[in-house]
Design an enzyme around this catalytic site. Structure first.
Site: not given
Ligand code: NAP
Length: 486
Positions: A181, A256, A290, A387
């Protein structure tokens, strides 16, 4: 500029059970280019029932996929890798159009993402077990490693290609089918990867991509008992929700999550190298990674020199549409992210920070923000603990090693950290003292297929990449062979 719809890898349907399909309702979600806010296409708005179908398709594909020899799975992965590399430019263009990062960074991500497929196509052949001496002479202990089963993978928008390959390549390599997804803001990179997976010859159902309502799809993936493993990359907030949901069926999980990386420059550092590292670590992907430096700690004696050189480099950055080869900083992903950056900068100023360069929205308007450096930032400012996920570099002055280690570790996050020093004793002391999953010494970039990527504390669970990357997709089975002397 070419229209994304003319690309041969442009797909606006989901890939489930080897077929390109729409949502049952026919509903779609709109995807915009963050550089001009125009719609670039739509993807299906799927929910629970389509997710169930994808999970069942994966489950049906599992027995044949795991029964293949490691060599057979490896060959298909290798073909997928070759196809990605042969289509690198088109994949990079799709990525920049939907995600915004400068085109050269997109090219870099396609190569980086593909490197996990190449790496795990090789590791597929090295899933070794063990034999262990039994305390009884007529017995032996044998340990097998077997694929865990159907894997669900939920990925973010900031690395629309590599966050998928880093999870799916090891899963597929060891014999697990996957349901992916992707983030709603960057689905076309994921669907293009699926188009190439189809061409590479993955049997139907082994790799599925579903787009739509995050909470519905996420709930089904996290609660359906057929799914045996959930691998998530995204925010700590959503990661915690998914962890709770996965507990109902006691799934294996990899998380992650977010980070808040300290970047430390000691008096004995090579300052030019430290500035180059800070540029890479802080401003890559417009500060939306991240592992981005979130707190830059500079020791007193070199503070002035570092700031002067850092400001000079930032002043050379060109902001604009990532498709223009000259631009080194693209747009932020959306207005919400931009507002958060603005809030962090304004709050830091209220706590006494000085704007050395940038400090506000870019004159281009829309989602563009100026690359920014703040000096004299207070430990009480939001930017010190939350962050930022944007192109803002807060600088803090420090006196000695013990003080900076304490400051660096004072965070609930524990993903990446960096420091610059030429003193071998200090290098070992600080590297061992930093409470982070990854430590870059004299570098601002640590990610590579050969190394274990991952965090501690609230930054996550599990490791991706390296020889350890397959472990999260394997179960250990112990067989006690008895009656051997009869
Ligand atoms: P996010 O809002 O957590 O979204 C990540 C994924 O989760 C998207 O596919 C999103 O779908 C989905 N999602 C959202 N709400 C959900 C729910 N209730 N249940 C299941 N899935 C759900 O994060 P983001 O804003 O896309 O990414 C930024 C974050 O990712 C930052 O905090 C960054 O540090 C972290 N990150 C971590 C790494 C690592 O390797 N540690 C790498 C990259 C990024 P939708 O897009 O459809 O909302």
């Amino acid at each position: 500029m070419m229209n994304i719809k003319d690309f041969k890898l442009f797909r606006d349907k989901n890939y489930i059970d080897g077929k390109w399909v729409t949502a049952d309702s026919g509903d779609t979600i709109s995807v915009n280019n963050p550089a001009n806010l125009k719609e670039i296409g739509t993807v299906p708005k799927c929910g629970t029932s389509e997710t169930k179908k994808a999970i069942e398709a994966a489950n049906k594909a599992w027995p044949d996929w795991k029964a293949k020899s490691a060599r057979q799975r490896s060959d298909i992965l290798r073909k997928w890798f070759d196809l990605i590399m042969n289509n690198k430019e088109e994949l990079a263009q799709i990525m920049t159009i939907e995600q915004g990062k400068p085109i050269n960074e997109s090219r870099g991500e396609i190569g980086y993402g593909a490197s996990f497929i190449e790496w795990f196509s090789e590791e597929a052949k090295r899933v070794y077990g063990d034999t262990i001496p039994d305390p009884m002479t007529d017995r032996r202990i044998v340990v097998l490693k077997q694929p865990v089963g159907v894997v669900a993978s939920i990925t973010p928008w900031n690395f629309p290609n590599a966050m998928i390959t880093r999870k799916c390549a090891p899963a597929l390599a060891v014999g697990c089918p996957v349901v992916i997804k992707p983030a709603s803001q960057t689905p076309f990179s994921a669907l293009a990867l699926a188009a190439l997976a189809e061409e590479a010859g993955f049997p139907k159902g082994t790799l599925n991509v579903i787009t739509g309502k995050a909470s519905e799809i996420g709930d089904e993936l996290a609660t359906n008992p057929i799914v045996r493993k959930l691998s998530f990359t995204g925010s700590t907030e959503i990661g915690k929700i998914l962890l709770q949901k996965c507990s109902g069926t006691v799934k294996k999980v990899s998380m992650e999550l977010g980070g808040h990386a300290p970047f430390i420059v000691f008096n004995d550092a090579n300052i030019n190298d430290a500035v180059a590292g800070a540029m890479q670590s802080k401003f890559r992907n417009t500060g939306q990674t991240c592992v981005c430096a979130n707190r830059i700690y500079v020791q007193e004696k070199v503070h002035e020199e570092f700031c002067k050189k850092f400001i000079e480099e930032v002043s050379k950055m060109k902001v604009g549409d990532g498709l223009n080869e000259e631009n080194s900083s693209g747009p932020m992903i959306d207005e919400h992210s931009l507002t958060k950056v603005e809030e962090h900068v304004e709050d830091a100023i209220q706590y006494g920070a000085k704007v050395a360069i940038g400090g506000s929205r870019h004159s281009l308007g829309m989602n563009f923000y100026q690359p920014t450096i703040l000096t004299g930032v207070s430990s009480e400012a939001k930017i010190t603990t939350e962050e930022t996920f944007g192109p803002v570099a807060p600088i803090y002055k420090f006196k000695d090693e013990n003080e900076v280690i304490e400051l660096a570790n004072n965070s609930p996050y524990g993903l990446a950290s960096y420091f610059y020093s030429r003193d071998i004793g200090r290098i070992w002391r600080v590297a061992e003292a930093l409470e982070y999953g990854m430590v870059g010494v004299n570098t601002g970039l640590t990610s590579k297929a050969e190394a274990p990527f991952g965090g501690i504390k609230e930054s996550g669970l599990g490791r991706e990449g390296s020889k350890y990357g397959v472990d999260d997709f394997l179960e250990i089975k112990y067989i006690n062979m008895c009656g051997l002397d009869k």
